[in-house]
Design an enzyme around this catalytic site. Structure first.
Site, PDB file in Angstrom:
ATOM      1  N   ASP A 203       0.867  -1.173   0.000  1.00  0.00           N
ATOM      2  CA  ASP A 203       0.000   0.000   0.000  1.00  0.00           C
ATOM      3  C   ASP A 203       0.911   1.233   0.000  1.00  0.00           C
ATOM      4  O   ASP A 203       2.058   1.168   0.467  1.00  0.00           O
ATOM      5  CB  ASP A 203      -0.890  -0.023   1.236  1.00  0.00           C
ATOM      6  CG  ASP A 203      -1.638   1.283   1.441  1.00  0.00           C
ATOM      7  OD1 ASP A 203      -2.392   1.679   0.546  1.00  0.00           O
ATOM      8  OD2 ASP A 203      -1.428   1.910   2.495  1.00  0.00           O
TER       9      ASP A 203
ATOM     10  N   ARG B 142      -7.932  13.321   6.094  1.00  0.00           N
ATOM     11  CA  ARG B 142      -7.642  11.915   5.825  1.00  0.00           C
ATOM     12  C   ARG B 142      -8.849  11.033   6.107  1.00  0.00           C
ATOM     13  O   ARG B 142      -9.154  10.110   5.341  1.00  0.00           O
ATOM     14  CB  ARG B 142      -6.432  11.463   6.657  1.00  0.00           C
ATOM     15  CG  ARG B 142      -6.099   9.979   6.522  1.00  0.00           C
ATOM     16  CD  ARG B 142      -5.790   9.585   5.087  1.00  0.00           C
ATOM     17  NE  ARG B 142      -5.314   8.209   5.020  1.00  0.00           N
ATOM     18  CZ  ARG B 142      -5.158   7.521   3.897  1.00  0.00           C
ATOM     19  NH1 ARG B 142      -5.471   8.078   2.736  1.00  0.00           N
ATOM     20  NH2 ARG B 142      -4.698   6.273   3.913  1.00  0.00           N
TER      21      ARG B 142
ATOM     22  N   SER C 283      -2.423   0.836  -4.929  1.00  0.00           N
ATOM     23  CA  SER C 283      -2.929   1.976  -4.179  1.00  0.00           C
ATOM     24  C   SER C 283      -4.236   2.497  -4.755  1.00  0.00           C
ATOM     25  O   SER C 283      -4.519   2.354  -5.948  1.00  0.00           O
ATOM     26  CB  SER C 283      -1.886   3.097  -4.192  1.00  0.00           C
ATOM     27  OG  SER C 283      -2.383   4.274  -3.592  1.00  0.00           O
ATOM     28  N   ASN C 284      -5.008   3.130  -3.873  1.00  0.00           N
ATOM     29  CA  ASN C 284      -6.184   3.873  -4.311  1.00  0.00           C
ATOM     30  C   ASN C 284      -5.814   5.115  -5.105  1.00  0.00           C
ATOM     31  O   ASN C 284      -6.672   5.707  -5.768  1.00  0.00           O
ATOM     32  CB  ASN C 284      -7.007   4.299  -3.096  1.00  0.00           C
ATOM     33  CG  ASN C 284      -7.890   3.186  -2.562  1.00  0.00           C
ATOM     34  OD1 ASN C 284      -8.214   2.237  -3.265  1.00  0.00           O
ATOM     35  ND2 ASN C 284      -8.282   3.302  -1.302  1.00  0.00           N
TER      36      ASN C 284
END
Length: 243
Positions: free
Chosen positions: A9, A40, A115-116
């Site tokens: 990640d 966040r 990852s996003n």
């Protein structure tokens, strides 16, 4: 089977998301910490909401929308220059100090990020931090138009690297990500950077719970989802001993 690939990640695992706090405090004096934490939390929440709603927008849009939300609910007026300066910091997040050495020690296995993050964000971040010299692939969920923890996102690892799930060690410091990767069938190492003991101590040291303490309680402790990681480590530097 032996581990053929180690997949990381990005945000919160290789890159310290708290490193945005310097620019949020500079742009909005006195509000830097609360902005950093709410931003966040909403950023992650928006990825999950958009996935469930079937209304995908990439992580760059999610990041902007969650910052706009944060500033609005805190009643902070801002000029576009200040907004863009804060957003830009996401392309220059600090690497955790042991990241580069850990990746180097894990060679010759394939090394990748899943990852996003949107492709443009990830490519800039990897290039700016120098990890482009160590990674074999930088994989964005944008290819599937759905965010982790959807199983479709983790399918991208095998599609990109040609590996079976049991040939992959997936590494994340995000508990929800670690649980989802284990549910998918990957070998998982969770980086437990904040222990329950440290959380308990932080909560009794002050009458008021600081924003960062609240964030750690919500986002850094292993979730009750029924999928435990195979390995718990305290830092990236411990990974070569288990991979």
């Amino acid at each position: 089977m032996s581990i053929k690939a180690v997949v990381f990640d990005a945000y919160g695992t290789l890159y310290d998301i708290q490193s945005v706090a310097d620019v949020t405090e500079d742009a909005f004096p006195g509000y830097g910490e609360i902005i950093t934490q709410v931003w966040r939390i909403k950023q992650l929440e928006y990825t999950w909401l958009r996935s469930l709603m079937g209304r995908y927008q990439d992580f760059a849009a999610v990041t902007r929308d969650s910052l706009a939300y944060t500033l609005r609910v805190l009643g902070l007026a801002y000029e576009s220059e200040a907004f863009e300066r804060v957003i830009e910091r996401y392309l220059h997040l600090d690497l955790y100090p042991d990241a580069a050495a850990a990746l180097t020690a894990l060679k010759p296995r394939q090394l990748a990020i899943l990852s996003n993050g949107s492709p443009d964000m990830l490519n800039a971040l990897v290039r700016n931090s120098g990890l482009d010299r160590l990674l074999d692939a930088t994989i964005s969920v944008d290819a599937k138009k759905i965010f982790k923890p959807s199983p479709a996102a983790y399918e991208l690892i095998g599609e990109e690297l040609g590996t079976a799930p049991n040939e992959v060690l997936f590494v994340s410091a995000n508990p929800w990500d670690a649980a989802a990767a284990k549910s998918f069938g990957l070998n998982v190492a969770w980086i437990e950077r904040v222990t329950p003991e440290a959380m308990a101590l932080a909560c009794v040291e002050s009458e008021l719970v600081a924003p960062l303490t609240m964030f750690k309680a919500i986002r850094t402790q292993m979730d009750e989802l029924g999928f435990a990681p195979d390995h718990r480590v305290r830092a990236l530097s411990e990974l070569p001993m288990i991979a």
